[in-house]
Design a protein around this motif. Structure first.
Motif, mmCIF file in Angstrom:
data_model
loop_
_atom_site.group_PDB
_atom_site.id
_atom_site.type_symbol
_atom_site.label_atom_id
_atom_site.label_comp_id
_atom_site.label_asym_id
_atom_site.label_seq_id
_atom_site.Cartn_x
_atom_site.Cartn_y
_atom_site.Cartn_z
ATOM 1 N N UNK A 1 0.807 -1.213 0.000
ATOM 2 C CA UNK A 1 0.000 0.000 0.000
ATOM 3 C C UNK A 1 0.845 1.270 0.000
ATOM 4 N N UNK A 2 2.001 1.242 0.657
ATOM 5 C CA UNK A 2 2.875 2.416 0.635
ATOM 6 C C UNK A 2 3.431 2.652 -0.771
ATOM 7 N N UNK A 3 3.923 1.610 -1.410
ATOM 8 C CA UNK A 3 4.435 1.747 -2.773
ATOM 9 C C UNK A 3 3.308 2.168 -3.712
ATOM 10 N N UNK A 4 2.119 1.623 -3.502
ATOM 11 C CA UNK A 4 0.977 2.023 -4.309
ATOM 12 C C UNK A 4 0.652 3.492 -4.157
ATOM 13 N N UNK A 5 0.699 3.985 -2.943
ATOM 14 C CA UNK A 5 0.430 5.403 -2.710
ATOM 15 C C UNK A 5 1.486 6.280 -3.369
ATOM 16 N N UNK A 6 2.742 5.875 -3.263
ATOM 17 C CA UNK A 6 3.813 6.661 -3.884
ATOM 18 C C UNK A 6 3.633 6.698 -5.397
ATOM 19 N N UNK A 7 3.411 5.557 -6.004
ATOM 20 C CA UNK A 7 3.280 5.520 -7.463
ATOM 21 C C UNK A 7 2.026 6.239 -7.949
#
Length: 140
Positions: free
Chosen positions: A57-63
Motif C-alpha cells: 500500500x505504501x508503494x501504491x500510494x507513492x506511485x
C-alpha cells in the motif's frame, strides 16, 4: 544502504558517548532503533503478511500520487504518502515495528551485530516481505 549504515554508526557513537557520561538510553530493544517483531503475541507468518501488505500500500500510494502521469494536479502527494506511513505505523507498529523499507533497517542491524545472531532469525519478514510487497504492486 550507505545512508542506513552511516546512520547506524552515528547512532552507535551517540549511544556510546551517552553511556560514557553516565546516562542510559534504553529506548530501543536493539539499542539502535530498528524494528523487532512481537513474536510473543503474533507468529512470523502474520508479521510477514503485515509487512508485505504495508509495503504494498505504501508503494501504491507513492506511485499513484507522485509518479503516475494521471496523478492529482495539486501537490498533495506528500500528505498522502505521510498519511499512509502514519496509518501503517499505528496499525502494525506495535506488532512488527513497521519497517516498510528493508534498507532502513539493515544498516543498524549490521552495525549492532544483531543481524547475524540467532535471536533475529525472523529478519526475513523485513528483507523478503518488504521487497515482495513492492514487487506485487509493481506487477499489479
Amino acid at each position: 544502504m550507505v545512508g542506513s549504515l552511516l546512520a547506524g554508526v552515528m547512532l552507535r557513537v551517540y549511544l556510546w558517548n551517552d553511556k560514557k557520561y553516565g546516562n542510559s538510553l534504553g529506548r530501543w530493544p536493539s539499542s539502535l532503533g530498528y524494528p523487532h517483531a512481537d513474536l510473543v503475541n503474533w507468529d512470523t507468518s502474520t508479521c510477514f503478511i503485515m509487512e508485505t501488505l504495508g509495503t504494498f500500500f505504501l508503494v501504491g500510494t507513492v506511485f499513484l500520487t507522485a509518479f503516475n502521469s494521471t496523478r492529482p494536479k495539486s501537490d498533495v502527494y506528500g500528505f498522502c504518502i505521510g498519511a499512509m506511513v502514519g496509518v501503517w505505523v499505528l496499525m502494525i507498529g506495535p506488532i512488527t515495528g513497521c519497517s516498510l523499507n528493508p534498507q532502513r533497517i539493515i544498516g543498524p542491524a549490521i552495525v549492532s551485530g544483531q543481524l547475524f545472531k540467532e535471536e533475529y532469525d525472523y529478519a526475513y519478514i523485513y528483507y523478503i516481505g518488504d521487497y515482495l510487497g513492492g514487487a506485487i504492486f509493481g506487477i499489479t
